[in-house]
Design an enzyme around this catalytic site. Structure first.
Site, PDB file in Angstrom:
ATOM      1  N   TRP A 106       0.816  -1.213   0.000  1.00  0.00           N
ATOM      2  CA  TRP A 106       0.000   0.000   0.000  1.00  0.00           C
ATOM      3  C   TRP A 106       0.855   1.270   0.000  1.00  0.00           C
ATOM      4  O   TRP A 106       0.314   2.357   0.115  1.00  0.00           O
ATOM      5  CB  TRP A 106      -0.913   0.014   1.229  1.00  0.00           C
ATOM      6  CG  TRP A 106      -1.809  -1.170   1.325  1.00  0.00           C
ATOM      7  CD1 TRP A 106      -3.042  -1.325   0.745  1.00  0.00           C
ATOM      8  CD2 TRP A 106      -1.548  -2.386   2.038  1.00  0.00           C
ATOM      9  NE1 TRP A 106      -3.558  -2.561   1.050  1.00  0.00           N
ATOM     10  CE2 TRP A 106      -2.669  -3.236   1.848  1.00  0.00           C
ATOM     11  CE3 TRP A 106      -0.491  -2.847   2.826  1.00  0.00           C
ATOM     12  CZ2 TRP A 106      -2.749  -4.511   2.408  1.00  0.00           C
ATOM     13  CZ3 TRP A 106      -0.565  -4.116   3.371  1.00  0.00           C
ATOM     14  CH2 TRP A 106      -1.676  -4.930   3.168  1.00  0.00           C
ATOM     15  N   ASP A 107       2.181   1.142  -0.078  1.00  0.00           N
ATOM     16  CA  ASP A 107       3.078   2.290   0.055  1.00  0.00           C
ATOM     17  C   ASP A 107       2.970   2.909   1.438  1.00  0.00           C
ATOM     18  O   ASP A 107       3.056   4.127   1.601  1.00  0.00           O
ATOM     19  CB  ASP A 107       2.775   3.331  -1.033  1.00  0.00           C
ATOM     20  CG  ASP A 107       3.896   4.365  -1.186  1.00  0.00           C
ATOM     21  OD1 ASP A 107       4.995   4.129  -0.644  1.00  0.00           O
ATOM     22  OD2 ASP A 107       3.666   5.397  -1.820  1.00  0.00           O
TER      23      ASP A 107
END
Length: 782
Positions: free
Chosen positions: A453-454
Site C-alpha cells: 500500500w506504500d
C-alpha cells in the site's frame, strides 16, 4: 394590490417551483435507486420520491404539496442528526439544500394559502434565513475541536536556554524538535513580527518542492534549495554570506533538499579552511563537503570534494535514486540513505544505508539488508542487493546507546508483492536499529507486514525517556506512520512499550499478491486519520455530490486500512499512501511530555491494469494524486487517483488534516484541532474557494515546540505560520506568508543579540499552484 390579485399575478411561481422540486426529486430518486442496489442508504430514494410527489402537488397548486415537503424536511433533519451524531460538517450537505428549498417554499406558500397564511409563512421564512445565516457564520469557526479537560501547567524557565545550535533536522540527534529557548512564550507570541525575508532566487520548476529546514551554527544559517544550492545567511539580518551551486539538472518528478549536515574536523585546526564544513547530498548522487565559512569545496573530501553515492548501486536510471533528506552527521560519520522512484519497476537501485568518513568521504560501512555480508563496497562485478526497502526519510541517533534508528519504506514496485524476497518481506516498512559505529543490526520492528500500500515508515523517529512503573524511566523510540498508528518501543530492544496486537486483516486481493494474514496494530495510542470509513462518512458540498460519493464508495471494495488492490475492481485505500503521518515528523514538548503531531486524511482509489495496456503517456503524467505506476517486471500496473466528488472536493467528511497533542506518559489524546482552511487551496478541478473556513486541510511538514510553551506549524494548505499553546491547543497567533509552506519551522537564539527567532522556508503549499523561494524569520517586536 389585493392579496387575491397578487396571488393571481404570482401564482405561476408555485407550479414552476413544483417542477423544480420534481426534477431534484428525479435526480435524488434515480441516484438513490442506484445506491440502494449497491446495498447503500435508502434515504435518497425515499427523499427523491417525496420530492417528486411534492413537486407534482405543487405544480397543481395543492397545499398538500407544502405539507408533504414540510414532513420530508422534518424527517430529513432527524435522519441527518442520527447519521452524523450532530457533526457540523456532516450536517451541511444533508441540510443546507433543504434549508434553501424550505425558505423558497415558505415564501411561496401564501400564494395559495391566502392572507391568513402570510404572516406565519413569512415568519417561518425569516427564522429559516436566520438559521441559514447562523450556519454560514459557523463555517468560519473550527469544528470538531477537542480540548483538554484540564490544561496542564508546565513552568516556563525563568531564563532562556543558552544559545545553542540547530544542527540536525530535528534540532538534536534525538529528533524531538524541541528548543530550550524562552524568548518567545505563550504570553508574548502575539507580538511576533517579521524580522527579515530572504529570497533564494531559484525559479521553481516542475517537480520542485521547497521543504528545507535550515540549520543554524553560531551566527550563520545554511539553507538548501530544491535544486541543491546551499546559501549561508546572517542569522540576524538574513543577508547572504555565500552561495554554492552544484549545477544539478532538474528532473520533472522529484526535486527537493530537506537539509544539509554540519561537521567540525578533528584533523584540521579551528580557523583553517574546511575545519567547519557543510555536508551536502545532491540529487544526482553526489555527496560534497563545503567550507562553512566560504562555501568553497573541500578538495580533500572524496575525489576533489565529492563522494559518489551511486558506487555499488549498479545501473541508476535518471531520477531513479536520489538523497532528499538531510544527511545525518554523528561523531565523524555521515550516514545516508536515498529515495528511489516509486512504482517504476522490479529491481530498482538498492536501499542500502551507508556511512562515510566526514573527514575524507571514504566509505566506512554499508548495511545491505538483502546481503548483510556486504559491509563495504560490493565485490567487483556485483552490486548491493537491488530493489530492497530504502531509507528515504531521516533517522535519529542515541549517542549514549550508540544506535541509529532507521525508518524504512517498502520495496518498489509499491503495490505488488508477489515477487518480493524474504528479506524485503521481513524489513519493509520497519524501524531498524543499527550500531552506528559498525552498521550492524541490533533489532528491527515491522509496522506493516508485506506492505503493498506504500505505507512506508515516513517520519523521523523521536527518542524520549518515559516513566516506567518502578519510579524510573525507560528509553523509548516513538514512531508515527502512514497508517496513522503510533508505535512506542523500548529503543534498546525494539520491544513495544505500548501494546501492539497482531490483528487479522482482509485477504481479498489479486491472486498471487502475497498478503500478510495479520497486521501489527498499536492499540494503546491514539489512531490518527485512519479510522474505518463508512458510507455515512461520505461528503459533498450538496446532497447531489454527497450522494455521488456514497455511490462511488459503495461501488469500491473497502475492507479497512489493509484493502489490497485487484484487477477486478477499484480498491479504496485509507488512510492512503500519503498518510496518516508523513515525513514532517513530530515534536516533543520535553517539559510537558506531549507529542505534537499533524496528520493527513485523504483516501485514494486504485486498481490493477494489465501491464500490456500501459502506454508511455499514462506513466509520464504521474502527479502527487494520480497516475499509473508501471511496475515493470510484475503482472500488473497500478492505476491510482484521489477520491473526489464531481465538484472536485474530497469525498469524505472533514477534517482532512488535524494537529494534535498526545500525552506520552498516558497515551491519551490531549487536544486536537483542524489544521488550516481552504482559502488558498485549489481543488482537483482547478477551482478556488477564497474563503477562510478552518475546515482542516491535509498537512505536510512538521511542528516545532519550544520551552516557552508554544508550538509552531506552517504545513497547512493556507498561507500562514501559526503558533499554538502547547498545553491547550489554542491558536495564539498566525502570520500571513506570501505563499504556503511545506517545511518544518526551526528556531534559534542569535549569539550576537540574544534574540530568539522562528524561521520558515515558504515555497508553496502542495494543493496550490503558487510557488515561492522565501526564507522568513520572525521575532518578538522589541
Amino acid at each position: 394590490m389585493s392579496d387575491t390579485q397578487q396571488g393571481l399575478r404570482l401564482g405561476w411561481l408555485v407550479p414552476v417551483y413544483g417542477v423544480i422540486l420534481a426534477v431534484v426529486g428525479l435526480i435524488l430518486g434515480g441516484g438513490g435507486l442506484w445506491l440502494v442496489s449497491l446495498g447503500g442508504s435508502w434515504y435518497y430514494l425515499i427523499a427523491g420520491l417525496a420530492l417528486i410527489v411534492t413537486g407534482g402537488l405543487m405544480a397543481r397548486r395543492k397545499p398538500a404539496g407544502f405539507a408533504l415537503f414540510a414532513l420530508a424536511a422534518a424527517l430529513t433533519v432527524i435522519w441527518a442528526l442520527w447519521e452524523t451524531g450532530g457533526a457540523f460538517w456532516g450536517l451541511v450537505p444533508r441540510l443546507a439544500p433543504w434549508l434553501v428549498m424550505a425558505i423558497v417554499a415558505a415564501l411561496l406558500y401564501p400564494l395559495i394559502g391566502g392572507t391568513t397564511a402570510r404572516k406565519g409563512a413569512f415568519s417561518l421564512a425569516a427564522v429559516l434565513v436566520l438559521v441559514g445565516v447562523a450556519g454560514a457564520v459557523a463555517m468560519f469557526y473550527p469544528h470538531g475541536v477537542i480540548r483538554p479537560a484540564k490544561v496542564a501547567e508546565a513552568a516556563i524557565p525563568a531564563a532562556p536556554g543558552a544559545p545553542s545550535r540547530w544542527q540536525y533536522y530535528g534540532y538534536s540527534p534525538e529528533g524531538t524538535r524541541f528548543v530550550p529557548y524562552t524568548g518567545i512564550t505563550r504570553d508574548n507570541v502575539d507580538k511576533l513580527e517579521l524580522a527579515w525575508t530572504f529570497r533564494t532566487g531559484e525559479e521553481p520548476v516542475k517537480g520542485t518542492e521547497f521543504q528545507n529546514t535550515p540549520i543554524q551554527i553560531d551566527d550563520s544559517l545554511y539553507v538548501c534549495t530544491p535544486l541543491n544550492q546551499v546559501i549561508a545567511l546572517d542569522a540576524d539580518t538574513g543577508a547572504e554570506k555565500w552561495r554554492f551551486d552544484p549545477k544539478v539538472t532538474p528532473n520533472k518528478f522529484w526535486n527537493r533538499c530537506r537539509g544539509v549536515g554540519y561537521y567540525e574536523s578533528k584533523l584540521i585546526p579551528a580557523g583553517e579552511p574546511c575545519h567547519a564544513r557543510i555536508i551536502l547530498t545532491v540529487s544526482d548522487g553526489r555527496m560534497m563537503a563545503l567550507d562553512a565559512e566560504t562555501g568553497a569545496t573541500c578538495e580533500a573530501f572524496g575525489a576533489k570534494g565529492e563522494a559518489n553515492l551511486t558506487d555499488g548501486l549498479g545501473e541508476v536510471k535518471p531520477a531513479y535514486y536520489m538523497p532528499t533528506s538531510m544527511p545525518t552527521v554523528i561523531d565523524d560519520l555521515v550516514i545516508v540513505g536515498g529515495w528511489v522512484f516509486d512504482g517504476r519497476e522490479v529491481g530498482e537501485p538498492s536501499g542500502v544505508v551507508r556511512a562515510y568518513s566526514a573527514e575524507t568521504g571514504a566509505l566506512v560501512w554499508a548495511w545491505d539488508l538483502g546481503n548483510p555480508a556486504i559491509t563495504g563496497l560490493p565485490p567487483e562485478g556485483e552490486t548491493y542487493t537491488r530493489g530492497t526497502p530504502n531509507m528515504w526519510s531521516t533517522p535519529s541517533v542515541d549517542p549514549a546507546l550508540g544506535l541509529i534508528y532507521l525508518p524504512l519504506g517498502n520495496e518498489t514496485p509499491d503495490f505488488w508483492g508477489g515477487e518480493r524476497s524474504a528479506a524485503s518481506k521481513e524489513y519493509g516498512s520497519s524501524i531498524v536499529a543499527l550500531d552506528y559505529h559498525t552498521g550492524r543490526e541490533k533489532w528491527h520492528f515491522q509496522t506493516t507486514h508485506y506492505d503493498v500500500w506504500d505505507y512506508d515508515v515516513p517520519a523521523q523517529p523521536a527518542l524520549v525517556d518515559l516513566p516506567d512503573d518502578k519510579g524510573g524511566t525507560v528509553p523509548a523510540v516513538v514512531q508515527v506512520t502512514k497508517t496513522g498508528y503510533v508505535y512506542v518501543l523500548d529503543r534498546r530492544t525494539g520491544e513495544p512499550i505500548k501494546k501492539v496486537v497482531e490483528t487479522p486483516v482482509s485477504q481479498d486481493g489479486e491472486e498471487g499478491a502475497a498478503l500478510s494474514p495479520t497486521q501489527p496494530l498499536s492499540v494503546e495510542m491514539p489512531h490518527f486519520g485512519g479510522d474505518r470509513l463508512t458510507e455515512a462518512d461520505m461528503w459533498g458540498a450538496t446532497f447531489f455530490d454527497q450522494m455521488a460519493c456514497r455511490i462511488a464508495f459503495k461501488s469500491m471494495r473497502y475492507n479497512g486500512a489493509f484493502t489490497a488492490l485487484s484487477s477486478k475492481d477499484k480498491a479504496l485505500i485509507y488512510p492512503g499512501f500519503y498518510g496518516g503521518m508523513n515525513w514532517g515528523s513530530v515534536s516533543i514538548d520535553e517539559n510537558l511530555g506531549y507529542m505534537i503531531v499533524n496528520d493527513i486524511r485523504m483516501p485514494q482509489q486504485a486498481t490493477f491494469i494489465k501491464r500490456e495496456d500501459v502506454t508511455p503517456e499514462m506513466t509520464a503524467n504521474m502527479s502527487h494524486d494520480a497516475g499509473v505506476h508501471p511496475q515493470a517486471g510484475t503482472p500488473w500496473a497500478a492505476l491510482r487517483g484521489g477520491f473526489y466528488s464531481p465538484l472536485g472536493i474530497p469525498c469524505h467528511m472533514p477534517p482532512w488534516g488535524t494537529i494534535s497533542a498526545v500525552d506520552l506518559k498516558t497515551g491519551d489524546l490531549v487536544w486536537q484541532r483542524p489544521a488550516g482552511g481552504i482559502q488558498d487551496s485549489t481543488l482537483s478541478n482547478g477551482m478556488k474557494l477564497p474563503l477562510p473556513m478552518p475546515i482542516g486541510m491535509p498537512t505536510l511538514g512538521g511542528p516545532l515546540s519550544t520551552a516557552g510553551g508554544v508550538t509552531f506549524y506552517a504545513g497547512t494548505q493556507d498561507y500562514y505560520l501559526r503558533a499554538y499553546d502547547t498545553a491547550s491547543g489554542d491558536e495564539l497567533w498566525k502570520g500571513r506568508m506570501p505563499v504556503g509552506g511545506q517545511a518544518t519551522p526551526m528556531s534559534y537564539v542569535s549569539p550576537k543579540t540574544g534574540t530568539q527567532y522562528v524561521l520558515i522556508a515558504a515555497g508553496g503549499a502542495r494543493q496550490s499552484p503558487d510557488r515561492g523561494d522565501y526564507v522568513m524569520a520572525y521575532r518578538v517586536k522589541p
